[in-house]
Scaffold this active site. Structure first.
Site, short mmCIF file in Angstrom:
data_model
loop_
_atom_site.label_atom_id
_atom_site.label_comp_id
_atom_site.label_asym_id
_atom_site.label_seq_id
_atom_site.Cartn_x
_atom_site.Cartn_y
_atom_site.Cartn_z
N ASN A 154 -39.24 -71.92 -19.49
CA ASN A 154 -40.13 -72.91 -18.87
C ASN A 154 -41.47 -73.11 -19.59
OD1 ASN A 154 -40.70 -70.33 -17.88
ND2 ASN A 154 -41.61 -71.13 -16.02
N GLU A 253 -41.43 -59.85 -14.48
CA GLU A 253 -42.07 -60.99 -13.82
C GLU A 253 -40.95 -61.93 -13.42
OE1 GLU A 253 -45.12 -62.52 -16.39
OE2 GLU A 253 -46.29 -60.69 -16.24
N CYS A 287 -43.11 -70.82 -12.52
CA CYS A 287 -42.79 -69.76 -11.56
C CYS A 287 -43.79 -69.71 -10.42
CB CYS A 287 -42.74 -68.42 -12.27
SG CYS A 287 -44.28 -68.03 -13.11
N GLU A 465 -49.16 -57.49 -15.54
CA GLU A 465 -49.65 -57.65 -16.90
C GLU A 465 -50.96 -58.42 -16.81
OE1 GLU A 465 -46.85 -58.36 -20.07
OE2 GLU A 465 -45.17 -57.61 -18.89
N1 LIG Z 1 -42.86 -64.29 -12.48
C1 LIG Z 1 -43.16 -64.95 -13.57
O1 LIG Z 1 -44.19 -64.74 -14.19
C2 LIG Z 1 -42.22 -65.99 -14.10
C3 LIG Z 1 -42.65 -66.84 -15.10
C4 LIG Z 1 -41.77 -67.81 -15.59
C5 LIG Z 1 -40.49 -67.91 -15.08
N2 LIG Z 1 -40.09 -67.08 -14.10
C6 LIG Z 1 -38.74 -67.20 -13.55
O2 LIG Z 1 -37.80 -67.44 -14.58
C7 LIG Z 1 -36.70 -68.21 -14.10
C8 LIG Z 1 -36.41 -69.37 -15.03
O3 LIG Z 1 -36.16 -68.88 -16.31
P1 LIG Z 1 -34.69 -68.66 -16.88
O4 LIG Z 1 -33.73 -69.55 -16.18
O5 LIG Z 1 -34.79 -68.68 -18.35
O6 LIG Z 1 -34.39 -67.16 -16.39
P2 LIG Z 1 -33.10 -66.30 -16.72
O7 LIG Z 1 -33.28 -65.04 -15.95
O8 LIG Z 1 -31.86 -67.07 -16.55
O9 LIG Z 1 -33.20 -66.00 -18.27
C9 LIG Z 1 -34.34 -65.39 -18.84
C10 LIG Z 1 -33.94 -64.68 -20.10
O10 LIG Z 1 -33.09 -63.60 -19.82
C11 LIG Z 1 -31.97 -63.63 -20.68
N3 LIG Z 1 -30.87 -62.96 -19.99
C12 LIG Z 1 -30.04 -63.47 -19.04
N4 LIG Z 1 -29.17 -62.54 -18.62
C13 LIG Z 1 -29.44 -61.41 -19.31
C14 LIG Z 1 -28.89 -60.09 -19.32
N5 LIG Z 1 -27.88 -59.75 -18.53
N6 LIG Z 1 -29.43 -59.19 -20.16
C15 LIG Z 1 -30.47 -59.50 -20.96
N7 LIG Z 1 -31.02 -60.73 -21.00
C16 LIG Z 1 -30.53 -61.67 -20.18
C17 LIG Z 1 -31.77 -65.10 -20.94
O11 LIG Z 1 -30.99 -65.30 -22.08
C18 LIG Z 1 -33.21 -65.55 -21.11
O12 LIG Z 1 -33.71 -65.26 -22.40
C19 LIG Z 1 -37.10 -68.63 -12.72
O13 LIG Z 1 -36.50 -67.78 -11.77
C20 LIG Z 1 -38.61 -68.39 -12.69
O14 LIG Z 1 -39.16 -68.20 -11.44
C21 LIG Z 1 -40.92 -66.11 -13.61
O1 LIG Z 2 -43.99 -70.02 -15.08
C1 LIG Z 2 -44.78 -69.12 -14.96
C2 LIG Z 2 -46.10 -69.15 -15.46
C3 LIG Z 2 -46.69 -68.01 -15.80
C4 LIG Z 2 -47.99 -68.01 -16.35
C5 LIG Z 2 -48.49 -66.94 -16.98
O2 LIG Z 2 -47.80 -65.85 -17.25
C6 LIG Z 2 -49.85 -66.93 -17.46
O3 LIG Z 2 -50.61 -67.88 -17.21
O4 LIG Z 2 -50.19 -65.96 -18.13
#
Ligand SMILES: NC(=O)c1ccc[n+]([C@@H]2O[C@H](COP(=O)([O-])OP(=O)(O)OC[C@H]3O[C@@H](n4cnc5c(N)ncnc54)[C@H](O)[C@@H]3O)[C@@H](O)[C@H]2O)c1
Ligand SMILES: O=C/C=C/C=C(\O)C(=O)O
Length: 484
Positions: A154, A253, A287, A465
């Site tokens: 994202n 995260e 997120c 973090e």
């Molecule tokens: N909390 C936060 O700071 C934060 C920030 C941004 C996004 N997000 C979350 O991320 C999600 C969207 O991103 P996404 O769809 O790329 O997430 P995702 O979990 O599908 O994938 C994230 C990464 O993990 C890898 N991955 C998937 N399965 C794996 C496994 N079994 N072992 C190792 N690596 C693996 C993927 O290839 C990718 O690089 C949403 O749920 C969003 O809320 C959280």
């Molecule tokens: O989609 C999630 C956004 C996260 C933002 C940060 O981790 C940041 O601003 O450092």
């Protein structure tokens, strides 16, 4: 057609895993291909990272390392337009957004953690001993080692550098696995690493998918000393399981289903502006975004109407056009997921105040666009009120008392962020403290001071973090006790 190669030990190399297509979300066209890493390349990347850790990077004085981090920030800024174009190729997000958030923060992360490492201290305790001579304890920090960095799609450059910058600042080396959807900026950063003189092996990139592919090969690799991950909660669970072998620490995260709370004493214009961003920025793929809104009864009708108007006002199209205010979502698969929730809301009897489907976008028929959508009228257990959708949509529920609003906000297994709007100071402090999240904004959203703790409560993550908290994860503290 661009080919994205793995970056291992300072060189761009083909992977032995499958090559897969890279799509432009704005048109749906295939514009590149990604060469994914097999076990052999992941092994080589981890080996290169270990050699750099034991070699030049591990031996480098902090001042030199810090100077290199600052050069990385300058190096990204010097190629700002290339990074911007790369991020847009991958995500389709409007240039107006990526040029204000993704790329500047990608560079700033290196400067911020260069500053942070210079002011991060340790502890010292003097103690008495029976012989009266005493002892002194002090701690030292050492890099954790080789860090596996697993990233989502994202905010690709921002979220990757948010981890790589503190990891390098603390003297670790990294193997990064960008999302399979967004290989471009992590690859480009490899060029900058070489150009500014980061020793080979310090920063490695392996491309590919997660399960039974580069992601899993990396997280299960015994040569990885710690894993930092941003992504979905279920993926976080899988990564935590992988990290259990060898007892490796994780920083997770994860997902969210963030609540916004608007009280009837709020500055309505400010609330609309902030909540509008929280719901729709980056096509809802943030997120920290708000997918559940609770609005106090006195302003409920007025607020719903105004947010729906805002939702209807976005313009889709060419990300480089100044008029474009909303991009597509990341992939056809994700569009279908978001639209499946739009269908569920309709079937559950939601009142659809705005959007509800996929727009016609002139000239971009194959693009992965979805309409910004506002619903009301569903109960607390409806799928669109409980599940993280990660699209430009929100459901609004009215509430009466402060207690009721807080209870509604807390009715979720997630706890990443909240955004509370009120002009009552006491209520601001009370509600922000009562909502079970890692990050509470009052009268704002996504206002980031990078020294503050960042992470999720409940199912939204483990660890923090940012600032000193990043230093804690990316270093191992060792206590030394000296008997005097
Ligand atoms: N909390 C936060 O700071 C934060 C920030 C941004 C996004 N997000 C979350 O991320 C999600 C969207 O991103 P996404 O769809 O790329 O997430 P995702 O979990 O599908 O994938 C994230 C990464 O993990 C890898 N991955 C998937 N399965 C794996 C496994 N079994 N072992 C190792 N690596 C693996 C993927 O290839 C990718 O690089 C949403 O749920 C969003 O809320 C959280
Ligand atoms: O989609 C999630 C956004 C996260 C933002 C940060 O981790 C940041 O601003 O450092």
């Amino acid at each position: 057609m661009t080919t994205y190669l793995n970056f291992i030990d300072g060189e761009f190399v083909q992977g032995s895993g499958p090559t897969f297509a890279n799509h432009y979300p704005v048109t749906g066209e295939v514009i590149g291909e990604v060469s994914s890493a097999g076990r052999a390349e992941v092994d080589a990347a981890v080996g290169a990272a270990r050699a750099a850790l034991n070699g030049p990077w591990g031996k480098m004085p902090v001042a030199e390392r810090v100077a290199l981090l600052r050069k990385l920030a300058a190096g990204i800024n010097a190629r700002f337009d290339e990074f911007l174009a790369a991020e847009i190729r991958d995500t389709g997000k409007p240039a107006s957004l990526a040029s204000h958030i993704d790329i500047p923060r990608g560079a700033a992360n290196f400067n911020v953690f260069a500053d942070q490492v210079l002011v991060t201290g340790t502890e010292c305790f003097e103690m008495d001993t029976p012989d009266g001579r005493g002892a002194v304890n002090y701690s030292i920090r050492r890099p954790r080692g080789v860090i596996g960095v697993i990233c989502p799609w994202n905010l690709p450059l921002l979220l990757m550098t948010w981890k790589v910058a503190p990891a390098l600042a603390c003297g670790n080396t990294v193997v990064v696995k960008p999302s399979e959807e967004t290989p471009a900026t992590a690859t480009l950063l490899g060029e900058v690493m070489n150009a500014v003189g980061i020793p080979r092996g310090v920063y490695n990139v392996v491309h590919g998918h997660g399960p039974d592919a580069a992601g899993e090969f990396l997280t299960t690799h015994p040569g990885i000393d710690g894993i930092t991950f941003t992504g979905e909660t279920r993926t976080g669970e899988a990564i935590m399981r992988a990290a259990a072998n060898g007892v490796r620490p994780v920083s997770l995260e994860l997902g969210g289903k963030n609540a916004g709370l608007v009280f009837d004493d709020a500055d309505l214009d400010a609330a609309l502006e902030g909540i509008g961003r929280a719901c729709f920025a980056n096509s809802g793929q943030v997120c920290l975004g708000t997918e559940r809104l609770y609005v106090q009864r006195g302003i409920y009708e007025q607020f719903c109407e105004a947010l729906a108007e805002k939702a209807k006002g976005f313009a889709f199209g060419d990300p480089f056009a100044k008029t474009t205010t909303m991009g597509p979502v990341i992939s056809a698969e994700h569009r279908d997921k978001v639209l499946s929730y739009y269908a569920k809301a309709k079937a559950a009897g939601a009142e659809i105040l705005a959007g509800g489907g996929a727009p016609e976008v002139d000239g971009f028929n194959g693009g992965y666009f979805v309409q910004p959508t506002v619903w009301t009228g569903l109960s607390a257990d409806a799928a669109v009120v409980t599940d993280e959708i990660f699209g430009p949509c929100t459901h609004i529920t009215p509430f009466d008392s402060e207690e009721e609003g807080v209870a509604m906000a807390n009715a979720s297994p997630y706890g990443l962020a909240t955004s509370v709007w009120t002009s009552n100071l006491g209520r601001a402090h009370r509600t922000a403290a009562q909502i079970e999240v890692g990050i509470a904004w009052v009268n704002s959203w996504f206002l980031r001071d990078l020294r503050t703790p960042f992470g999720g409560a409940k199912a939204s993550g483990i660890g923090r973090e940012g600032g000193i908290h990043s230093m804690e994860f990316y270093t191992e503290l060792r206590n030394i006790c000296i008997k005097l």
